[in-house]
Write an enzyme that holds these catalytic residues in place. Structure first.
Site, PDB file in Angstrom:
ATOM      1  N   ASP A  94       0.851  -1.190   0.000  1.00  0.00           N
ATOM      2  CA  ASP A  94       0.000   0.000   0.000  1.00  0.00           C
ATOM      3  C   ASP A  94       0.896   1.254   0.000  1.00  0.00           C
ATOM      4  O   ASP A  94       1.813   1.366   0.822  1.00  0.00           O
ATOM      5  CB  ASP A  94      -0.844  -0.048   1.290  1.00  0.00           C
ATOM      6  CG  ASP A  94      -1.960   0.968   1.306  1.00  0.00           C
ATOM      7  OD1 ASP A  94      -2.431   1.363   0.231  1.00  0.00           O
ATOM      8  OD2 ASP A  94      -2.383   1.351   2.432  1.00  0.00           O
ATOM      9  N   HIS A 190      -7.637   9.916   4.000  1.00  0.00           N
ATOM     10  CA  HIS A 190      -7.205   8.943   5.005  1.00  0.00           C
ATOM     11  C   HIS A 190      -7.548   9.397   6.431  1.00  0.00           C
ATOM     12  O   HIS A 190      -7.657  10.583   6.703  1.00  0.00           O
ATOM     13  CB  HIS A 190      -5.690   8.725   4.896  1.00  0.00           C
ATOM     14  CG  HIS A 190      -5.286   8.048   3.633  1.00  0.00           C
ATOM     15  ND1 HIS A 190      -4.605   8.673   2.626  1.00  0.00           N
ATOM     16  CD2 HIS A 190      -5.491   6.775   3.209  1.00  0.00           C
ATOM     17  CE1 HIS A 190      -4.393   7.825   1.634  1.00  0.00           C
ATOM     18  NE2 HIS A 190      -4.923   6.662   1.949  1.00  0.00           N
ATOM     19  N   GLY A 235      -8.857   5.721   1.411  1.00  0.00           N
ATOM     20  CA  GLY A 235      -9.490   6.572   2.421  1.00  0.00           C
ATOM     21  C   GLY A 235     -10.975   6.315   2.572  1.00  0.00           C
ATOM     22  O   GLY A 235     -11.768   7.247   2.685  1.00  0.00           O
ATOM     23  N   SER A 237     -12.747   4.452   4.926  1.00  0.00           N
ATOM     24  CA  SER A 237     -13.350   4.053   6.201  1.00  0.00           C
ATOM     25  C   SER A 237     -14.588   4.907   6.459  1.00  0.00           C
ATOM     26  O   SER A 237     -14.655   6.062   6.045  1.00  0.00           O
ATOM     27  CB  SER A 237     -12.342   4.228   7.349  1.00  0.00           C
ATOM     28  OG  SER A 237     -11.489   3.106   7.415  1.00  0.00           O
ATOM     29  N   ILE A 278      -9.711   0.022   3.389  1.00  0.00           N
ATOM     30  CA  ILE A 278     -10.223   0.284   4.740  1.00  0.00           C
ATOM     31  C   ILE A 278      -9.140  -0.063   5.765  1.00  0.00           C
ATOM     32  O   ILE A 278      -8.689  -1.209   5.825  1.00  0.00           O
ATOM     33  CB  ILE A 278     -11.508  -0.536   4.990  1.00  0.00           C
ATOM     34  CG1 ILE A 278     -12.619  -0.047   4.043  1.00  0.00           C
ATOM     35  CG2 ILE A 278     -11.942  -0.429   6.452  1.00  0.00           C
ATOM     36  CD1 ILE A 278     -13.853  -0.915   4.001  1.00  0.00           C
ATOM     37  N   SER A 280      -8.661   2.573   8.869  1.00  0.00           N
ATOM     38  CA  SER A 280      -9.053   3.252  10.114  1.00  0.00           C
ATOM     39  C   SER A 280     -10.189   2.543  10.851  1.00  0.00           C
ATOM     40  O   SER A 280     -10.200   2.486  12.086  1.00  0.00           O
ATOM     41  CB  SER A 280      -9.468   4.699   9.823  1.00  0.00           C
ATOM     42  OG  SER A 280      -8.388   5.408   9.270  1.00  0.00           O
TER      43      SER A 280
HETATM   44  P1  13P Z   1      -8.849   4.848   5.775  1.00  0.00           P
HETATM   45  O1  13P Z   1      -7.942   5.703   6.633  1.00  0.00           O
HETATM   46  O2  13P Z   1     -10.070   5.607   5.395  1.00  0.00           O
HETATM   47  O3  13P Z   1      -9.150   3.542   6.401  1.00  0.00           O
HETATM   48  O4  13P Z   1      -8.057   4.570   4.391  1.00  0.00           O
HETATM   49  C1  13P Z   1      -7.164   3.485   4.289  1.00  0.00           C
HETATM   50  C2  13P Z   1      -6.374   3.520   3.024  1.00  0.00           C
HETATM   51  O5  13P Z   1      -6.665   4.203   2.069  1.00  0.00           O
HETATM   52  C3  13P Z   1      -5.181   2.661   2.966  1.00  0.00           C
HETATM   53  O6  13P Z   1      -4.445   2.861   1.799  1.00  0.00           O
HETATM   54  O1  G3H Z   2      -3.118   4.813   3.606  1.00  0.00           O
HETATM   55  C1  G3H Z   2      -2.659   4.692   4.739  1.00  0.00           C
HETATM   56  C2  G3H Z   2      -2.973   3.459   5.514  1.00  0.00           C
HETATM   57  O2  G3H Z   2      -4.055   3.685   6.365  1.00  0.00           O
HETATM   58  C3  G3H Z   2      -1.759   2.995   6.239  1.00  0.00           C
HETATM   59  O3  G3H Z   2      -1.478   3.809   7.307  1.00  0.00           O
HETATM   60  O4  G3H Z   2       0.930   4.384   7.030  1.00  0.00           O
HETATM   61  O5  G3H Z   2      -0.192   4.507   9.274  1.00  0.00           O
HETATM   62  O6  G3H Z   2       0.296   2.285   8.221  1.00  0.00           O
HETATM   63  P1  G3H Z   2      -0.014   3.751   7.996  1.00  0.00           P
HETATM   64 ZN    ZN Z   3      -4.513   4.854   1.037  1.00  0.00          ZN
END
Ligand code: 13P
Ligand code: G3H
Ligand code: ZN
Length: 334
Positions: A94, A190, A235, A237, A278, A280
């Site tokens: 990711d 996010h 993003g 969630s 997802i 968060s």
């Molecule tokens: P959320 O913060 O909305 O869960 O997004 C997660 C995300 O986009 C991870 O790449």
């Molecule tokens: O897109 C971001 C994801 O929620 C991952 O978050 O970089 O804190 O692991 P993180």
């Molecule tokens: Zn992301």
């Protein structure tokens, strides 16, 4: 060099094709801990859903890249042990921020990577995205790239320049990079604070914040330019208010946390959006359960005692997303 196929993992190509044609989306859940991994696999097996398990750079720093890779390999074995003969599990990087990081993941057994050059100038984003795609495709690893900057409505209003993905750029970008899927910006962002209270209205009955809608017009234009091309939403969630309430009731402090309403994600999943990220919501589900458990059992100190309800609560959330929001239940390959 480890090839993901030897680990029982799959890339995203076939599952995205089916998702776009079937009007649903594949869940992409981030994981950092064993409990998240277990809950994701249990939820995917119980609902017979394909699933993307994704690892951020932060997760690699927290848990160690090698351990996460072995956890994903373990996830395949665990899914089989739980009764799923042919699990479809993707191990995805990711927000990879360099060619080297993407290459490292491909070399250690990831079946999919994201190269996120969205903050770079357009031509530079294309150049590095193309470099990642060329390397990844040699090993049949699929690549997600991003165009447009993820930002809330506030940025759209405050800025002279739109951060939303520009529909007029997507054909050129997808063609020149050769990417397998495209992450776009249509108003998601996010974290657990996606909108400021002043950007929302309030539900008179509950007093809850009601966020503004996503830019479905931009999504429709992108779909028109790239018919059938897999689109990704980051993003996404929803920041469930019952979890926020539990956290706040048991000593937390998350005032006015707000996410993307699930009806909007359901609507997006019926379109070319075929991967919904997802993270968060899992963090909130875990923290809410742990806070409640520890508040109610001040004399307990065995982590298994409070991680068990945390794992259960995450699993419940994952199942809910799969069945009621994304619609990927029962969608394993025949
Ligand atoms: P959320 O913060 O909305 O869960 O997004 C997660 C995300 O986009 C991870 O790449
Ligand atoms: O897109 C971001 C994801 O929620 C991952 O978050 O970089 O804190 O692991 P993180
Ligand atoms: Zn992301």
């Amino acid at each position: 060099m480890v090839n993901y196929k030897d680990l029982g993992l799959v890339n995203t190509r076939e599952m995205f094709k089916r998702a776009v044609n079937g009007g649903y989306a594949i869940p992409a859940f981030n994981f950092n801990t064993m409990e998240q991994m277990q809950a994701i696999v249990q939820a995917a097996v119980e609902t017979k859903s394909p699933v993307i398990m994704q690892v951020s750079k932060g997760a690699r720093n927290y848990a160690n890249a090698t351990i996460l890779r072995y956890m994903a390999e373990g996830a395949v074995a665990y899914a089989k042990e739980l009764g799923c003969e042919h699990p479809e599990i993707v191990l995805h990087l990711d927000h990879g921020d360099s060619f080297e990081l993407c290459k490292d993941c491909i070399d250690m057994g990831f079946s999919s990577v994201m190269y996120d050059g969205s903050s770079l100038p357009y031509e530079e984003n294309i150049r590095i995205s193309r470099q990642v795609v060329e390397y990844a495709h040699k090993y049949d690893v699929t690549v997600e790239c991003e165009l447009g900057v993820l930002a809330g409505v506030e940025d759209e209003v405050a800025s002279e320049v739109s951060h939303y993905t520009k529909p007029e750029e997507v054909i050129d970008f997808a063609t020149r990079t050769g990417c397998d899927s495209l992450a776009i910006s249509i108003g998601t962002s996010h974290g657990a604070y996606k909108f400021k209270p002043e950007q929302c209205t309030r539900d008179p009955k509950t007093g809850r914040l009601v966020p503004p809608p996503l830019a479905f017009d931009v999504l429709a234009e992108i779909e028109q330019k790239l018919p059938g091309f897999p689109i990704v939403l980051h993003g996404s969630s929803s920041v469930p208010q019952d979890e926020v309430d539990t956290i706040n009731k048991y000593g937390g402090n998350l005032p006015d946390a707000v996410g993307i309403p699930e009806e909007q994600l359901r609507k997006a999943a019926k379109s070319a959006v075929c991967k919904i990220n997802i993270d968060s919501d899992s963090r909130l589900a875990m923290t809410a359960a742990i806070r409640q458990y520890l508040a109610e059992h001040p004399d307990h100190f065995d982590p298994r005692q409070y991680l068990k309800p945390a794992r259960e609560n995450m699993k419940k959330m994952y199942i809910h997303k799969i069945v009621n929001v994304l619609g990927s239940d029962g969608k394993l390959a025949e």
